[in-house]
Design a protein around this motif. Structure first.
Motif, PDB file in Angstrom:
ATOM      1  N   PHE A 288       8.327   0.721  18.232  1.00 31.69           N
ATOM      2  CA  PHE A 288       7.881   1.682  17.223  1.00 31.69           C
ATOM      3  C   PHE A 288       7.072   1.016  16.107  1.00 31.69           C
ATOM      4  O   PHE A 288       6.924   1.574  15.024  1.00 31.69           O
ATOM      5  CB  PHE A 288       9.101   2.402  16.630  1.00 31.69           C
ATOM      6  CG  PHE A 288       9.894   3.156  17.663  1.00 31.69           C
ATOM      7  CD1 PHE A 288       9.475   4.396  18.119  1.00 31.69           C
ATOM      8  CD2 PHE A 288      11.043   2.606  18.209  1.00 31.69           C
ATOM      9  CE1 PHE A 288      10.192   5.086  19.083  1.00 31.69           C
ATOM     10  CE2 PHE A 288      11.768   3.290  19.178  1.00 31.69           C
ATOM     11  CZ  PHE A 288      11.342   4.533  19.620  1.00 31.69           C
ATOM     12  N   LEU A 289       6.548  -0.160  16.379  1.00 28.57           N
ATOM     13  CA  LEU A 289       5.706  -0.850  15.408  1.00 28.57           C
ATOM     14  C   LEU A 289       4.236  -0.536  15.676  1.00 28.57           C
ATOM     15  O   LEU A 289       3.859  -0.193  16.805  1.00 28.57           O
ATOM     16  CB  LEU A 289       5.936  -2.358  15.489  1.00 28.57           C
ATOM     17  CG  LEU A 289       7.299  -2.880  15.020  1.00 28.57           C
ATOM     18  CD1 LEU A 289       7.378  -4.392  15.202  1.00 28.57           C
ATOM     19  CD2 LEU A 289       7.550  -2.522  13.569  1.00 28.57           C
ATOM     20  N   PRO A 290       3.383  -0.666  14.659  1.00 28.68           N
ATOM     21  CA  PRO A 290       1.948  -0.423  14.872  1.00 28.68           C
ATOM     22  C   PRO A 290       1.266  -1.514  15.699  1.00 28.68           C
ATOM     23  O   PRO A 290       0.115  -1.373  16.084  1.00 28.68           O
ATOM     24  CB  PRO A 290       1.385  -0.379  13.444  1.00 28.68           C
ATOM     25  CG  PRO A 290       2.362  -1.145  12.622  1.00 28.68           C
ATOM     26  CD  PRO A 290       3.702  -0.902  13.244  1.00 28.68           C
ATOM     27  N   ILE A 291       1.984  -2.615  15.977  1.00 37.37           N
ATOM     28  CA  ILE A 291       1.425  -3.692  16.802  1.00 37.37           C
ATOM     29  C   ILE A 291       1.354  -3.226  18.252  1.00 37.37           C
ATOM     30  O   ILE A 291       2.319  -2.671  18.782  1.00 37.37           O
ATOM     31  CB  ILE A 291       2.307  -4.957  16.718  1.00 37.37           C
ATOM     32  CG1 ILE A 291       2.406  -5.439  15.273  1.00 37.37           C
ATOM     33  CG2 ILE A 291       1.766  -6.064  17.612  1.00 37.37           C
ATOM     34  CD1 ILE A 291       3.451  -6.515  15.069  1.00 37.37           C
ATOM     35  N   ASP A 292       0.215  -3.441  18.896  1.00 35.45           N
ATOM     36  CA  ASP A 292       0.112  -3.078  20.309  1.00 35.45           C
ATOM     37  C   ASP A 292      -0.272  -4.301  21.136  1.00 35.45           C
ATOM     38  O   ASP A 292      -0.551  -5.379  20.608  1.00 35.45           O
ATOM     39  CB  ASP A 292      -0.876  -1.926  20.527  1.00 35.45           C
ATOM     40  CG  ASP A 292      -2.279  -2.240  20.019  1.00 35.45           C
ATOM     41  OD1 ASP A 292      -2.673  -3.421  20.046  1.00 35.45           O
ATOM     42  OD2 ASP A 292      -2.979  -1.302  19.602  1.00 35.45           O
TER      43      ASP A 292
ATOM     44  N   ASP B 168      -3.582  -6.173  20.394  1.00 38.44           N
ATOM     45  CA  ASP B 168      -3.535  -7.098  19.251  1.00 38.44           C
ATOM     46  C   ASP B 168      -3.019  -8.469  19.683  1.00 38.44           C
ATOM     47  O   ASP B 168      -3.581  -9.505  19.323  1.00 38.44           O
ATOM     48  CB  ASP B 168      -2.615  -6.546  18.152  1.00 38.44           C
ATOM     49  CG  ASP B 168      -3.126  -5.250  17.553  1.00 38.44           C
ATOM     50  OD1 ASP B 168      -4.359  -5.073  17.507  1.00 38.44           O
ATOM     51  OD2 ASP B 168      -2.296  -4.423  17.145  1.00 38.44           O
TER      52      ASP B 168
ATOM     53  N   ASN C 276      -2.427  -9.857   7.901  1.00 39.58           N
ATOM     54  CA  ASN C 276      -1.814  -8.530   8.042  1.00 39.58           C
ATOM     55  C   ASN C 276      -1.646  -8.120   9.505  1.00 39.58           C
ATOM     56  O   ASN C 276      -2.046  -7.029   9.914  1.00 39.58           O
ATOM     57  CB  ASN C 276      -2.644  -7.473   7.294  1.00 39.58           C
ATOM     58  CG  ASN C 276      -1.819  -6.239   6.950  1.00 39.58           C
ATOM     59  OD1 ASN C 276      -0.614  -6.323   6.723  1.00 39.58           O
ATOM     60  ND2 ASN C 276      -2.467  -5.087   6.917  1.00 39.58           N
TER      61      ASN C 276
ATOM     62  N   GLU D   4       0.953  -7.287  11.014  1.00 35.34           N
ATOM     63  CA  GLU D   4       1.881  -6.163  11.168  1.00 35.34           C
ATOM     64  C   GLU D   4       1.292  -4.848  10.668  1.00 35.34           C
ATOM     65  O   GLU D   4       1.956  -3.812  10.691  1.00 35.34           O
ATOM     66  CB  GLU D   4       3.190  -6.479  10.443  1.00 35.34           C
ATOM     67  CG  GLU D   4       3.914  -7.685  11.036  1.00 35.34           C
ATOM     68  CD  GLU D   4       5.157  -8.075  10.251  1.00 35.34           C
ATOM     69  OE1 GLU D   4       5.438  -7.415   9.220  1.00 35.34           O
ATOM     70  OE2 GLU D   4       5.841  -9.019  10.657  1.00 35.34           O
ATOM     71  N   LYS D   5       0.052  -4.888  10.156  1.00 34.95           N
ATOM     72  CA  LYS D   5      -0.710  -3.699   9.751  1.00 34.95           C
ATOM     73  C   LYS D   5       0.001  -2.872   8.674  1.00 34.95           C
ATOM     74  O   LYS D   5       0.040  -1.632   8.732  1.00 34.95           O
ATOM     75  CB  LYS D   5      -1.009  -2.819  10.974  1.00 34.95           C
ATOM     76  CG  LYS D   5      -1.770  -3.523  12.084  1.00 34.95           C
ATOM     77  CD  LYS D   5      -2.060  -2.587  13.244  1.00 34.95           C
ATOM     78  CE  LYS D   5      -2.782  -3.291  14.375  1.00 34.95           C
ATOM     79  NZ  LYS D   5      -3.075  -2.400  15.514  1.00 34.95           N
ATOM     80  N   GLU D   6       0.541  -3.555   7.696  1.00 30.78           N
ATOM     81  CA  GLU D   6       1.181  -2.849   6.588  1.00 30.78           C
ATOM     82  C   GLU D   6       0.116  -2.352   5.607  1.00 30.78           C
ATOM     83  O   GLU D   6      -0.948  -2.970   5.479  1.00 30.78           O
ATOM     84  CB  GLU D   6       2.163  -3.783   5.874  1.00 30.78           C
ATOM     85  CG  GLU D   6       3.334  -4.207   6.757  1.00 30.78           C
ATOM     86  CD  GLU D   6       4.287  -5.146   6.043  1.00 30.78           C
ATOM     87  OE1 GLU D   6       3.921  -5.623   4.944  1.00 30.78           O
ATOM     88  OE2 GLU D   6       5.381  -5.407   6.578  1.00 30.78           O
TER      89      GLU D   6
ATOM     90  N   GLN E  13      -7.443  -2.180  12.313  1.00 24.16           N
ATOM     91  CA  GLN E  13      -6.613  -1.295  11.489  1.00 24.16           C
ATOM     92  C   GLN E  13      -7.519  -0.543  10.529  1.00 24.16           C
ATOM     93  O   GLN E  13      -8.688  -0.902  10.333  1.00 24.16           O
ATOM     94  CB  GLN E  13      -5.552  -2.096  10.728  1.00 24.16           C
ATOM     95  CG  GLN E  13      -6.101  -3.257   9.919  1.00 24.16           C
ATOM     96  CD  GLN E  13      -5.015  -4.213   9.469  1.00 24.16           C
ATOM     97  OE1 GLN E  13      -4.301  -3.937   8.511  1.00 24.16           O
ATOM     98  NE2 GLN E  13      -4.878  -5.332  10.173  1.00 24.16           N
ATOM     99  N   ASP E  14      -6.989   0.489   9.910  1.00 19.78           N
ATOM    100  CA  ASP E  14      -7.797   1.335   9.030  1.00 19.78           C
ATOM    101  C   ASP E  14      -8.392   0.553   7.867  1.00 19.78           C
ATOM    102  O   ASP E  14      -9.505   0.847   7.419  1.00 19.78           O
ATOM    103  CB  ASP E  14      -6.947   2.496   8.492  1.00 19.78           C
ATOM    104  CG  ASP E  14      -6.535   3.465   9.598  1.00 19.78           C
ATOM    105  OD1 ASP E  14      -7.220   3.470  10.645  1.00 19.78           O
ATOM    106  OD2 ASP E  14      -5.535   4.190   9.422  1.00 19.78           O
TER     107      ASP E  14
END
Length: 408
Positions: free
Chosen positions: A287-291, A294, A333, A335-337, A396-397
């Motif tokens: 459920f993390l934004p890491i795919d 990456d 970043n 972990e894309k926080e 990431q955004d």
């Protein structure tokens, strides 16, 4: 002899199989009763050209095609170690290392054509005839399929043998007279000793080398990254093989390593040769934004930036100088926080120095990262302009914002 011992210890850092055989032969020579050390090369030359000069038992003992120096050497060593029951384990280890070195040699023959397994079979037949095959040789034929724990256990056994034998040889060497000539200089000792420190010495933030059988042979075909959360902390696991969220539960024995930092885990796998260009990576559901993309892109950049080090190829001149950073990679970043409006920015700096050591440091603010980059530039001339510093920001955004933040 002392120099030969140090040299073989250093050669073993890349691949220990041949070093085990040569270390054992040094012990055989030093435990002998003769005052001069016979040259094995002279014996091989006699077998090929003047067999009549050898003892009667050896003159007609073998065909010319059977004269393989390493197999002859191994036969003498095993005969030496099997004289006493207490040495039986060492004799078995010599057989195993000899067999693995043989397999390693055949695997490295890039021009070997399909169907040429007859060469290996012929060698195995010869080894079996001379009682050189390990008892469980079929297990060693499946070396590429060993569990990680098996690889580490065998690697530890090999390194323990080398260290123990080195200590025994040092004790024997001390019994020699003061007039025994030394052909190794202080410079040689400094260079060889520095390489040993590179491998074994523990330092803050250093990525430790594992005592593996051979980093070139440690590469895995498949590695699965599995992420869990326990008491608010994320843990990252590397598993052997291709697994999913369910099958990892029944394959606990396939765990390679666990870390609380994914970048550190990937770097550790890379430095120790477990993760290579041919390795296929897999990621279990999380459920993390890491795919997976990456992780794959980071791995590709790490492999490009930090090729696997072979200790035998490290420049002696570099080892005699003060250590310096050769190249670096900043991961920002991962972990894309969210960044905008936040006082924190997690980043990681991976560096490689002139001694063959890797270090990884984490930062929590943009200022800390910029200060680290400034030190790399002013003290080690490592920068993007010198093409020895790279920066990785996963998609990431806020990727453009992060680039601007770091560059200004």
């Amino acid at each position: 002899i002392f120099g030969a011992c140090l040299w073989q210890m250093n050669k073993a850092l890349d691949s220990p199989f041949k070093s085990v055989i040569k270390f054992a032969y040094l012990e055989l020579l030093l435990r002998g009763e003769t005052t001069t050390l016979p040259l094995f090369s002279d014996r091989v030359k006699c077998l090929v050209t003047y067999p009549e000069k050898l003892a009667g038992t050896e003159q007609d003992a073998m065909d010319l095609a059977e004269i393989d120096p390493y197999i002859l050497l191994a036969r003498d060593i095993i005969a030496f170690y099997t004289q006493e029951k207490s040495e039986q384990k060492r004799a078995s280890l010599i057989q195993e290392c000899m067999f693995l070195k043989t397999l390693e040699g055949f695997e490295s023959q890039k021009n070997t054509k399909f169907g040429q397994t007859s060469h290996l079979k012929a060698t195995m037949d010869m080894m079996q005839a001379w009682h050189l095959l390990p008892e469980n040789f079929s297990h060693f034929l499946r070396f590429r399929n060993w569990k990680y724990k098996e690889l580490i256990a065998f690697g530890a056994k090999v390194h323990d043998y080398l260290i123990e034998t080195y200590k025994r040889l040092r004790w024997i060497f001390k019994s020699f007279g003061a007039d025994t000539g030394l052909t190794i200089t202080e410079r040689d000792i400094s260079i060889l000793g520095r390489k040993l420190f590179t491998f074994y010495e523990q330092k803050a933030d250093k990525i430790d080398y594992i005592r593996s059988v051979s980093r070139d042979l440690m590469a895995q075909e498949h590695i699965t990254i599995h992420i869990t959360k326990y008491e608010g902390v994320f843990y990252y696991y590397a598993f052997q093989g291709q697994l999913d969220h369910e099958t990892v539960k029944s394959n606990v024995d396939s765990v390679i390593k666990r870390e609380d930092n994914l970048v550190r885990l990937i770097v550790w796998l890379l430095v120790n040769g477990i993760l290579a260009a041919k390795t296929q990576l897999h990621l279990t559901k999380n459920f993390l934004p890491i795919d997976l993309v990456d992780i794959q892109k980071l791995t590709e950049l790490l492999i490009k930036t930090f090729p696997i080090i072979h200790f035998s190829r490290i420049s002696p001149a570099n080892l005699l100088k003060r250590e310096k950073v050769l190249r670096a990679l900043a991961i920002v970043n991962f972990e894309k926080e969210p960044v905008k409006g936040s006082k924190t920015l997690k980043s990681t700096m991976v560096t490689e120095n002139s001694y063959g050591e890797y270090f990884i440091q984490g930062y929590t603010t943009p200022i800390q990262l910029k200060n680290a980059m400034r030190i790399l530039l002013t003290q080690h001339y490592v920068s993007r302009w010198n093409n020895n510093l790279d920066i990785f920001i996963p998609a990431q955004d806020e990727q453009s914002y992060l680039k601007t933040l770091i560059e200004r």
